[in-house]
Write an enzyme that holds these catalytic residues in place. Structure first.
Site, PDB file in Angstrom:
ATOM      1  N   ARG A 254      -3.663 -14.291 -28.724  1.00  0.00           N
ATOM      2  CA  ARG A 254      -3.230 -13.079 -28.032  1.00  0.00           C
ATOM      3  C   ARG A 254      -4.439 -12.284 -27.550  1.00  0.00           C
ATOM      4  NH1 ARG A 254       1.829 -10.840 -31.805  1.00  0.00           N
ATOM      5  NH2 ARG A 254       2.858 -12.869 -32.002  1.00  0.00           N
ATOM      6  N   ARG A 269      -5.678  -6.910 -36.188  1.00  0.00           N
ATOM      7  CA  ARG A 269      -5.298  -7.255 -34.818  1.00  0.00           C
ATOM      8  C   ARG A 269      -6.417  -8.093 -34.206  1.00  0.00           C
ATOM      9  NH1 ARG A 269      -1.178  -4.733 -32.385  1.00  0.00           N
ATOM     10  NH2 ARG A 269      -1.362  -2.880 -33.674  1.00  0.00           N
ATOM     11  N   GLU A 341       2.439  -2.017 -39.091  1.00  0.00           N
ATOM     12  CA  GLU A 341       3.248  -3.158 -38.661  1.00  0.00           C
ATOM     13  C   GLU A 341       2.956  -4.391 -39.510  1.00  0.00           C
ATOM     14  OE1 GLU A 341       2.591  -3.845 -34.430  1.00  0.00           O
ATOM     15  OE2 GLU A 341       1.783  -1.808 -34.316  1.00  0.00           O
ATOM     16  N   ARG A 382      -2.608 -10.795 -40.879  1.00  0.00           N
ATOM     17  CA  ARG A 382      -2.150  -9.462 -41.264  1.00  0.00           C
ATOM     18  C   ARG A 382      -1.726  -9.424 -42.732  1.00  0.00           C
ATOM     19  NH1 ARG A 382       0.937  -6.257 -36.678  1.00  0.00           N
ATOM     20  NH2 ARG A 382      -1.093  -6.740 -35.765  1.00  0.00           N
TER      21      ARG A 382
END
Length: 414
Positions: A254, A269, A341, A382
């Site tokens: 990503r 991230r 998140e 994560r």
């Protein structure tokens, strides 16, 4: 993709859902294109039928000059009309790709801040260890050499952290297979057809998250959801075989476009990470039930790892194109003293399946589009952040969650 006939019958609902999701769509123009397509198609099909009739009449013996002239005229008419029909069909298809899925009635309206907490679990811890500082201190992660080799936000995992990632995968895999999900490894690249069929159409080019392969019709996957969605493309599945539940393991790539200002420290991230994804193909009347099942599995994973969390019903403005409803699970960060998140699960109804022509044959022989759902079992980078924040000890050791100890030979800490 939504069915154009559904859009025609539910124009106000489709327009309202698009506005709530933050998409600008021109439904009247789409309907006009569909009308033009129908009219042009009818004319073209009549000419094709006439061409076939003339061709049949000219078989055997010398054809009548008048028939030859008529056939030539029909051929010229088709040559003039077919490109126009193709152009209309392309415009309609491109327009339909920009229309997001409709939202369920219980989805909160508004932007990200309007999402609603529906459940919480666990006690909030008041102290924690910064995962990046801790991992660097133990020589468990190397971002500097990752950047040297591949660029910013790429990294090497080493020693205990690499072992922790493996243990988390094994734990997550055990949980999902216990719940009937079939394990699969998947391609790390997909074609544009699969990408578009999944509904990954960003609101703007700046939000595009995919890495594209120059000179190829391929992109690196951002999630195993992409190749899993395409697994049954152009297939009809018998009702008796549903639901089909898959657990896909893959690397995920990503760009993290549009994340300026969001939490980006360390592993939270990054541009590449590994993930175990749950995916379901099911009957339309079963998708809401399956959505709750996926959420319950996700909760079970975090409860067994001892991670405090809350479940969020995501607001319409933060849903994205494919989902009719989405739950997020956010963990309580003892370092940041706020929720962050962690995972999500989405009910995409028939949106993706229609785009990729995935259908079910009912027991009575009727064929219709089925429903698809997806949910994160373990997003490994994560999750490692979460475990380090919650289990790193003041003496420098990492206490292992009880659920992971079997993967370390019974050790309680590393």
């Amino acid at each position: 993709m939504l069915d154009i006939n559904f859009i025609r019958k539910n124009q106000e609902l489709v327009e309202k859902s698009a506005r709530e999701k933050g998409y600008q769509v021109d439904i009247p123009t789409l309907l006009e294109l569909d009308d033009a397509r129908k009219s042009s198609l009818q004319t073209v099909e009549e000419l094709r039928q006439r061409r076939n009739e003339l061709s049949s009449r000219m078989k055997g013996g010398k054809p009548d000059p008048e028939l030859i002239a008529q056939a030539k005229e029909v051929k010229e008419q088709l040559a003039a009309l077919e490109p126009g029909l193709s152009d209309i069909e392309k415009q309609l298809a491109d327009g339909l790709k920009q229309v997001p899925n409709i939202i369920f009635e219980d989805v909160p309206l508004g932007g990200e801040e309007c999402s609603v907490e529906i459940k919480s679990w666990g006690e909030h811890r008041t102290d924690g260890v910064d995962h990046l500082d801790y991992a660097i201190s133990r020589d468990w992660v190397d971002f500097e050499r990752g950047a040297k080799v591949a660029g910013a936000k790429f990294y090497y995992l080493k020693n205990g952290l690499a072992l922790l990632e493996n243990a988390l995968l094994q734990f997550g895999l055990k949980k999902v297979t216990e719940h009937g999900f079939n394990f699969m490894t998947v391609p790390d690249m997909v074609s544009s057809k699969i990408l578009e069929g999944c509904g990954f159409n960003p609101r703007s080019s700046e939000q595009s998250d995919e890495y594209y392969i120059e000179g190829e019709d391929l992109a690196m996957i951002a999630t195993a959801e992409m190749p899993l969605t395409g697994y049954h493309m152009d297939e009809i599945i018998d009702e008796k075989d549903l639901p089909l539940c898959y657990a896909g393991y893959s690397a995920c790539f990503r760009k993290e476009a549009g994340t300026y200002g969001k939490h980006t420290r360390g592993l939270f991230r990054v541009h590449q990470f590994n993930k175990l994804e749950m995916y379901v193909f099911c009957l339309p009347e079963k998708s809401k039930e399956m959505h709750e099942k996926i959420r319950e599995i996700e909760e079970e994973i975090w409860q067994e790892l001892g991670i405090p969390y809350r479940v969020i019903n995501i607001a319409a403005g933060d849903l994205g194109a494919p989902a009719a409803k989405k739950y997020d699970i956010e963990y309580w960060s003892p370092v940041d003293q706020k929720y962050r998140e962690l995972t999500s699960c989405s009910n995409c109804t028939d949106f993706q399946a229609r785009s990729l022509n995935i259908r079910v044959r009912r027991n009575d022989g009727q064929v219709e589009v089925l429903h698809t759902l997806n949910g994160t079992a373990i997003s490994l980078a994560r999750t490692m952040v979460v475990v380090l924040e919650n289990y790193a000890q003041k003496d420098g050791k990492l206490k292992l969650p009880e659920a992971l100890r079997e993967y370390f030979g019974g050790a309680t800490e590393i």
